[in-house]
Design an enzyme around this catalytic site. Structure first.
Site: not given
Ligand code: BES
Ligand code: ZN
Ligand code: ZN
Length: 465
Positions: A234, A239, A246, A257, A316, A318, A320
């Site tokens: 990834k 992000d 966020k 990220d 967020d 993104e 996947r």
């Molecule tokens: N990059 C984040 C995941 C992440 C969170 C990595 C904290 C490292 C530390 C990912 O893109 C994300 O934001 N995922 C969301 C998914 C949700 C919106 C379904 C998440 O984990 O909140």
């Molecule tokens: Zn994200």
């Molecule tokens: Zn992310």
């Protein structure tokens, strides 16, 4: 710190290593795990250091790695330039393995991120001489571990660099440089070519910024006609969450990220530098997820390279979307027979396991078992997660083929990815909470980025998959 496997010259400090109770100094030292005692010499001769490994029966090589990482931090703080470690009892651990783990403990700890410090005072040059190893493989082991540690340190630099300097094009250029220096091929695709490939889910995430996306494709071929294994990382250089923005807390570390991408590059670098017999192809779909009038929005429906449509309920989620296209691209266009992806994909991975275990998913039990067996030798912890078809209902969409969110977040993210690997043996590693560790679990992850998965995947590929 420069490390030599020989007797030193002009030694200022001598380290003697003992197991518990082997050497007792009243109330001062009894050899407990990572116990450290410094006895200064008052007449300009050698200072003495005693260091403990704990109980003989409790030791194993994975413990040693962390214990030696602790010793290394102490030695780094010493004023001495030339330090010697005396012969150590390998106990029940084979000599080559003892040496390898000791060097990993030292070399993986030898990192700090100083690129942006203006008072970047020159680090003092220290030399560490290690005695007592006679194995005929000692130079090979030193060289191999040093190349792996350097590769991980390059990845740590990339991860720590801020998004203002490390945007998709800059990441692509850095990968080109690393490929050239270490001996693997790199091809970079720009937006138009990515569009021609039909990777429109990836491009949707990338829409809201002038920092254009890149598709980075790497190849290392050094094993004749053997099958290629595929790696995907990834590669979000930033992000923010996009319109599903966020919190300010959540935003802080999102320059990292692209840890999955950086670790994939580190694996390529280590394999190439060590001239491993392997055929590997790797793909990074790198972009930024930021807010702009042009950004993709909650409610959008994106079409993947595979043709499946995805309803975006949260911008967020993104990773996947970019990975769906990257995985489909590597399995359909790059002729790989197995594939592993590394992704900082879901915050929930950390809510479940903290930074101790990386959740691991696979559609192939044999491949997973092989991976888990290798992980026992590298001392990295993984926990198998279910990829149960009943979870497919969690990502069903009323108006598109699937949607990009669903409860049981770490699992449903993987269920989405599974739909894009076309049933070839695949492993997905959600490194959201282990790529960087707060607080650290691996003692050598001293500056945030741990390098998790790099050594395990390196070993897996080096041993043959
Ligand atoms: N990059 C984040 C995941 C992440 C969170 C990595 C904290 C490292 C530390 C990912 O893109 C994300 O934001 N995922 C969301 C998914 C949700 C919106 C379904 C998440 O984990 O909140
Ligand atoms: Zn994200
Ligand atoms: Zn992310």
């Amino acid at each position: 710190m420069k490390i030599y496997l020989e007797e030193g010259k002009d030694i200022e400090a001598l380290v003697s290593i003992y197991y518990e109770d082997e050497k007792k100094i009243d109330n001062l030292f009894d050899g407990k795990e990572a116990e450290y005692l410094f006895i200064p010499s008052l007449d300009d001769k050698k200072h003495s250091i005693y260091f403990g490994l704990g109980k003989k029966e409790d030791i194993n090589h994975n413990k040693l790695r962390n214990i030696f990482a602790k010793l290394f931090k102490k030695l780094k703080d010493l004023k001495a330039e030339n330090i010697e470690i005396d012969k150590v009892d390998f106990n029940n651990i084979e000599e080559d393995l003892f040496l390898k783990t000791m060097l990993e403990g030292f070399m993986l700890t030898d990192y700090s991120f100083k690129m942006y410090k203006s008072d970047n005072e020159k680090e003092k040059q220290q030399s560490l001489y290690i005695k007592g190893f006679n194995t005929k493989n000692k130079d090979k082991i030193l060289n191999e571990v040093s190349n792996i540690a350097k590769a991980i340190n390059h990845a740590r630099d990339i991860i720590s660099m801020p998004t203002c300097d490390l945007y998709p094009e800059a990441l692509a250029n850095r990968v080109l440089e690393i490929g050239k220096e270490s001996g693997f091929n790199v091809e970079i695709f720009e937006e138009e070519e990515i569009e021609k490939l039909g990777m429109t889910a990836f491009l949707a995430v990338a829409k809201g910024t002038k920092n254009k996306p890149r598709l980075i494709v790497m190849e290392y071929k050094n094993n004749g006609d053997a099958d290629f294994i595929g790696l995907v990382g990834k590669g979000l250089t930033c992000d923010t969450g996009g319109y599903s923005i966020k919190s300010h807390e959540g935003l802080k570390y999102m320059k990292a990220d692209m840890s999955g991408a950086s670790y994939v590059v580190a694996i390529m670098e280590a394999l190439a530098k060590n001239k491993c017999k392997a055929n590997v192809r790797a793909v990074i779909a790198t972009c930024e997820n930021v807010v702009d009038g042009d950004s993709y929005k909650p409610g959008d429906i994106v079409r993947t390279m595979k043709g499946k449509t995805i309803e975006v309920l949260n911008t967020d989620a993104e990773g996947r979307l970019t990975l769906a296209d990257a995985l489909y691209y590597i399995v359909t266009k790059q002729n790989v027979k197995k594939v592993i992806d590394l992704a900082t994909l879901t915050g929930l991975a950390g809510s479940t396991f903290g930074s101790l275990f990386t959740p691991i998913f696979s559609n192939n039990e044999e491949f997973l078992k092989y991976f888990m067996d290798i992980a026992k030798t590298t001392g990295e912890d993984f926990w198998q997660m279910p990829l149960d078809d009943r979870y497919n209902s969690y990502i069903e969409s009323d108006i598109a083929d699937i949607k990009n969110t669903g409860s049981a977040g770490t699992i449903t993210a993987s269920m989405l990815l599974k739909q894009f690997v076309e049933d070839i043996p695949w492993i997905h590693l959600d490194i959201a909470a282990t790529a960087s560790q707060y607080p650290i679990v691996y003692e050598y992850a001293s500056n945030g980025a741990s390098g998790v998965c790099v050594r395990t995947i390196y070993e897996l590929i080096n041993k043959g998959v």
